[in-house]
Write an enzyme that holds these catalytic residues in place. Structure first.
Site, PDB file in Angstrom:
ATOM      1  CB  CYS A   1       3.714   5.118  -3.390  1.00 32.25           C
ATOM      2  SG  CYS A   1       4.456   6.457  -4.265  1.00 32.25           S
ATOM      3  CD  GLU A   2      10.617   2.954  -5.049  1.00 30.48           C
ATOM      4  OE1 GLU A   2      11.308   3.252  -6.038  1.00 30.48           O
ATOM      5  OE2 GLU A   2      10.768   1.903  -4.407  1.00 30.48           O
ATOM      6  CG  HIS A   3       7.760   7.238  -6.959  1.00 26.92           C
ATOM      7  ND1 HIS A   3       7.043   6.445  -7.821  1.00 26.92           N
ATOM      8  CD2 HIS A   3       9.062   6.899  -7.122  1.00 26.92           C
ATOM      9  CE1 HIS A   3       7.885   5.664  -8.489  1.00 26.92           C
ATOM     10  NE2 HIS A   3       9.101   5.916  -8.088  1.00 26.92           N
ATOM     11  CG  HIS A   4       4.024  10.847  -4.359  1.00 25.65           C
ATOM     12  ND1 HIS A   4       3.903  10.034  -5.471  1.00 25.65           N
ATOM     13  CD2 HIS A   4       4.290  12.092  -4.835  1.00 25.65           C
ATOM     14  CE1 HIS A   4       4.078  10.750  -6.556  1.00 25.65           C
ATOM     15  NE2 HIS A   4       4.315  12.003  -6.211  1.00 25.65           N
TER      16      HIS A   4
ATOM     17  CD  GLN B   1       0.114  -3.004  -8.129  1.00 23.40           C
ATOM     18  OE1 GLN B   1      -0.381  -1.959  -7.702  1.00 23.40           O
ATOM     19  NE2 GLN B   1      -0.567  -3.846  -8.874  1.00 23.40           N
TER      20      GLN B   1
ATOM     21  CG  HIS C   1      -0.815   2.722  -6.643  1.00 22.86           C
ATOM     22  ND1 HIS C   1       0.545   2.545  -6.514  1.00 22.86           N
ATOM     23  CD2 HIS C   1      -1.317   1.522  -7.053  1.00 22.86           C
ATOM     24  CE1 HIS C   1       0.852   1.295  -6.836  1.00 22.86           C
ATOM     25  NE2 HIS C   1      -0.256   0.657  -7.168  1.00 22.86           N
TER      26      HIS C   1
ATOM     27  CB  CYS D   1       0.896   8.443  -5.098  1.00 22.98           C
ATOM     28  SG  CYS D   1       0.981   7.037  -6.203  1.00 22.98           S
TER      29      CYS D   1
END
Length: 197
Positions: free
Chosen positions: A83-86, A124, A152, A154
């Site tokens: 995941c590009e956020h976490h 995704q 996910h 995250c």
């Protein structure tokens, strides 16, 4: 893409040492001395998709197909992404289908396209669209369908802590978008495969 100079492996290892110190541990203790090197090597593997060209993967096609123009589906392609956020793992499976228009591609190439996009920092929804759009743009089939189901980390191992949940995304192009029966046939294959796995 970022125009800044790519950090060296030594830069990455130094950053990992900083993270270890930030957690409250000592990067010089026996169990952690090799960790920065191992993490750098793992990151090279996790994000190798940045060095791959998904369009190039699909360039070799076969035209001797005796007029075959029915659906082709590769089911349950397992992938690991982040995941590009976490930067937490996304673990899932992809179902990729297309209806050829005079040529087909080796089935392993469909799995390679999934991996080329999965091995990047992702969300995704974007990954689903990238896979479908690339197949449509390169093969120019009558239609493309992609469904992805993934867990996910995250949200399953941190944050809201909801293990056992997965997210489902889909992208339908051409015949799969325009013809409800074609879309229904593809989704039935996905549903059937999901129940048996």
């Amino acid at each position: 893409m970022n125009s800044e100079k790519k950090p060296t492996r030594a830069d990455v290892e130094a950053a990992v040492k900083t993270i270890i110190r930030w957690t409250g541990d000592d990067p010089s203790r026996d169990g952690l001395q090799e960790t920065p090197s191992r993490v750098a090597k793992a990151l090279e593997e996790y994000f190798r998709g940045y060095d791959q060209d998904p369009e190039a993967i699909l360039q070799k096609t076969f035209e001797e197909i005796e007029g075959y123009d029915e659906m082709i589906v590769l089911r349950g392609i397992r992938f690991e992404s982040h995941c590009e956020h976490h930067m937490a793992p996304i673990i899932g499976r992809a179902w990729v289908g297309y209806i050829p228009d005079g040529r087909v591609v080796g089935i392993s190439k469909l799995a390679r396209v999934v991996d080329a996009y999965a091995k990047r920092l992702q969300i995704q929804e974007k990954m689903t669209a990238q896979i479908a759009n690339t197949i449509q743009d390169v093969l120019k089939p009558q239609g493309v369908a992609v469904v992805i189901k993934a867990e996910h980390h995250c949200m399953t191992t941190r944050g809201v802590l909801k293990p056992g949940t997965d997210m489902v995304t889909s992208r339908m192009l051409g015949a799969f978008r325009d013809n409800p029966l074609t879309r229904q046939e593809f989704l039935a294959i996905v549903t059937e495969d999901s129940k048996t796995s």
